[in-house]
Design a protein around this motif. Structure first.
Motif, PDB file in Angstrom:
ATOM      1  N   ALA A 194     -39.487   3.797   0.288  1.00  0.00           N
ATOM      2  CA  ALA A 194     -38.815   2.513   0.033  1.00  0.00           C
ATOM      3  C   ALA A 194     -38.320   2.446  -1.409  1.00  0.00           C
ATOM      4  O   ALA A 194     -37.200   1.968  -1.664  1.00  0.00           O
ATOM      5  CB  ALA A 194     -39.770   1.356   0.329  1.00  0.00           C
ATOM      6  N   LEU A 195     -39.129   2.917  -2.351  1.00  0.00           N
ATOM      7  CA  LEU A 195     -38.713   2.925  -3.756  1.00  0.00           C
ATOM      8  C   LEU A 195     -37.523   3.864  -3.950  1.00  0.00           C
ATOM      9  O   LEU A 195     -36.552   3.522  -4.630  1.00  0.00           O
ATOM     10  CB  LEU A 195     -39.876   3.356  -4.648  1.00  0.00           C
ATOM     11  CG  LEU A 195     -39.566   3.492  -6.140  1.00  0.00           C
ATOM     12  CD1 LEU A 195     -39.138   2.153  -6.727  1.00  0.00           C
ATOM     13  CD2 LEU A 195     -40.766   4.057  -6.878  1.00  0.00           C
ATOM     14  N   GLN A 196     -37.582   5.045  -3.336  1.00  0.00           N
ATOM     15  CA  GLN A 196     -36.472   5.992  -3.445  1.00  0.00           C
ATOM     16  C   GLN A 196     -35.184   5.390  -2.880  1.00  0.00           C
ATOM     17  O   GLN A 196     -34.111   5.550  -3.457  1.00  0.00           O
ATOM     18  CB  GLN A 196     -36.805   7.289  -2.712  1.00  0.00           C
ATOM     19  CG  GLN A 196     -37.876   8.099  -3.397  1.00  0.00           C
ATOM     20  CD  GLN A 196     -38.363   9.253  -2.545  1.00  0.00           C
ATOM     21  OE1 GLN A 196     -38.335   9.202  -1.317  1.00  0.00           O
ATOM     22  NE2 GLN A 196     -38.824  10.309  -3.204  1.00  0.00           N
ATOM     23  N   GLU A 211     -31.854   4.426  -4.844  1.00  0.00           N
ATOM     24  CA  GLU A 211     -30.778   5.314  -4.398  1.00  0.00           C
ATOM     25  C   GLU A 211     -30.875   6.709  -5.020  1.00  0.00           C
ATOM     26  O   GLU A 211     -29.882   7.281  -5.469  1.00  0.00           O
ATOM     27  CB  GLU A 211     -29.411   4.689  -4.666  1.00  0.00           C
ATOM     28  CG  GLU A 211     -29.213   3.369  -3.927  1.00  0.00           C
ATOM     29  CD  GLU A 211     -27.857   2.741  -4.172  1.00  0.00           C
ATOM     30  OE1 GLU A 211     -27.323   2.814  -5.295  1.00  0.00           O
ATOM     31  OE2 GLU A 211     -27.327   2.178  -3.200  1.00  0.00           O
ATOM     32  N   THR A 212     -32.061   7.271  -4.992  1.00  0.00           N
ATOM     33  CA  THR A 212     -32.255   8.594  -5.588  1.00  0.00           C
ATOM     34  C   THR A 212     -31.460   9.677  -4.865  1.00  0.00           C
ATOM     35  O   THR A 212     -31.148  10.705  -5.465  1.00  0.00           O
ATOM     36  CB  THR A 212     -33.753   8.980  -5.618  1.00  0.00           C
ATOM     37  OG1 THR A 212     -34.255   9.003  -4.282  1.00  0.00           O
ATOM     38  CG2 THR A 212     -34.555   8.006  -6.463  1.00  0.00           C
ATOM     39  N   SER A 251     -27.533  16.644  -8.862  1.00  0.00           N
ATOM     40  CA  SER A 251     -28.512  17.721  -8.653  1.00  0.00           C
ATOM     41  C   SER A 251     -29.422  17.886  -9.856  1.00  0.00           C
ATOM     42  O   SER A 251     -30.621  18.134  -9.713  1.00  0.00           O
ATOM     43  CB  SER A 251     -27.788  19.040  -8.376  1.00  0.00           C
ATOM     44  OG  SER A 251     -27.123  18.966  -7.148  1.00  0.00           O
ATOM     45  N   ALA A 252     -28.861  17.735 -11.054  1.00  0.00           N
ATOM     46  CA  ALA A 252     -29.676  17.871 -12.272  1.00  0.00           C
ATOM     47  C   ALA A 252     -30.749  16.785 -12.317  1.00  0.00           C
ATOM     48  O   ALA A 252     -31.914  17.058 -12.646  1.00  0.00           O
ATOM     49  CB  ALA A 252     -28.787  17.805 -13.510  1.00  0.00           C
ATOM     50  N   TRP A 253     -30.376  15.548 -11.990  1.00  0.00           N
ATOM     51  CA  TRP A 253     -31.349  14.460 -11.999  1.00  0.00           C
ATOM     52  C   TRP A 253     -32.380  14.637 -10.892  1.00  0.00           C
ATOM     53  O   TRP A 253     -33.550  14.327 -11.070  1.00  0.00           O
ATOM     54  CB  TRP A 253     -30.655  13.105 -11.888  1.00  0.00           C
ATOM     55  CG  TRP A 253     -30.246  12.593 -13.224  1.00  0.00           C
ATOM     56  CD1 TRP A 253     -28.999  12.578 -13.762  1.00  0.00           C
ATOM     57  CD2 TRP A 253     -31.113  12.045 -14.220  1.00  0.00           C
ATOM     58  NE1 TRP A 253     -29.032  12.057 -15.035  1.00  0.00           N
ATOM     59  CE2 TRP A 253     -30.317  11.717 -15.338  1.00  0.00           C
ATOM     60  CE3 TRP A 253     -32.487  11.802 -14.286  1.00  0.00           C
ATOM     61  CZ2 TRP A 253     -30.854  11.161 -16.496  1.00  0.00           C
ATOM     62  CZ3 TRP A 253     -33.008  11.245 -15.446  1.00  0.00           C
ATOM     63  CH2 TRP A 253     -32.186  10.939 -16.524  1.00  0.00           C
ATOM     64  N   TYR A 268     -36.287  14.765 -11.229  1.00  0.00           N
ATOM     65  CA  TYR A 268     -37.083  13.854 -10.405  1.00  0.00           C
ATOM     66  C   TYR A 268     -38.192  14.615  -9.684  1.00  0.00           C
ATOM     67  O   TYR A 268     -39.347  14.195  -9.680  1.00  0.00           O
ATOM     68  CB  TYR A 268     -36.186  13.146  -9.386  1.00  0.00           C
ATOM     69  CG  TYR A 268     -36.955  12.266  -8.431  1.00  0.00           C
ATOM     70  CD1 TYR A 268     -37.200  10.937  -8.745  1.00  0.00           C
ATOM     71  CD2 TYR A 268     -37.454  12.760  -7.229  1.00  0.00           C
ATOM     72  CE1 TYR A 268     -37.925  10.131  -7.882  1.00  0.00           C
ATOM     73  CE2 TYR A 268     -38.176  11.966  -6.362  1.00  0.00           C
ATOM     74  CZ  TYR A 268     -38.404  10.646  -6.692  1.00  0.00           C
ATOM     75  OH  TYR A 268     -39.132   9.858  -5.843  1.00  0.00           O
ATOM     76  N   ASN A 269     -37.829  15.737  -9.063  1.00  0.00           N
ATOM     77  CA  ASN A 269     -38.822  16.515  -8.316  1.00  0.00           C
ATOM     78  C   ASN A 269     -39.952  17.000  -9.224  1.00  0.00           C
ATOM     79  O   ASN A 269     -41.126  16.962  -8.843  1.00  0.00           O
ATOM     80  CB  ASN A 269     -38.164  17.699  -7.606  1.00  0.00           C
ATOM     81  CG  ASN A 269     -37.337  17.261  -6.427  1.00  0.00           C
ATOM     82  OD1 ASN A 269     -37.546  16.195  -5.868  1.00  0.00           O
ATOM     83  ND2 ASN A 269     -36.381  18.076  -6.047  1.00  0.00           N
TER      84      ASN A 269
END
Length: 86
Positions: free
Chosen positions: A28-30, A34-35, A40-42, A46-47
């Motif tokens: 829900a947070l993602q 709107e992750t 791709s860099a972000w 994030y990962n």
């Protein structure tokens, strides 16, 4: 005293219940943030940060180390290195 098999059935039920709730809250947070639309860099950052935040929690760190020591974790392959830092 209950038999070990019953203990582990209850243990698995507890873990599953909390895993489902944790995943739902994170998804829900993602979605709210709107992750999926991030570059791709972000997403790579994030990962790494997500894995770092997960591993920082003592309970997951300890149980993850136990699972790794018993050889229970699968080998991971990152074809695009999107899930790794560096």
């Amino acid at each position: 005293m209950q038999p070990p098999e019953e203990h582990f059935k209850q243990l698995e039920a507890i873990l599953q219940k909390h895993a489902e709730a944790l995943e739902a809250e994170i998804r829900a947070l993602q979605q709210a943030d709107e992750t999926a639309k991030w570059s791709s860099a972000w997403k790579r950052i994030y990962n790494w940060r997500f894995a770092n935040a997960f591993a920082r929690q003592k309970i997951f760190r300890n149980w993850g180390a136990d699972a790794a020591a018993w050889g229970l974790l699968p080998e991971r392959f990152y074809p695009n290195r999107g899930s790794q830092k560096g």
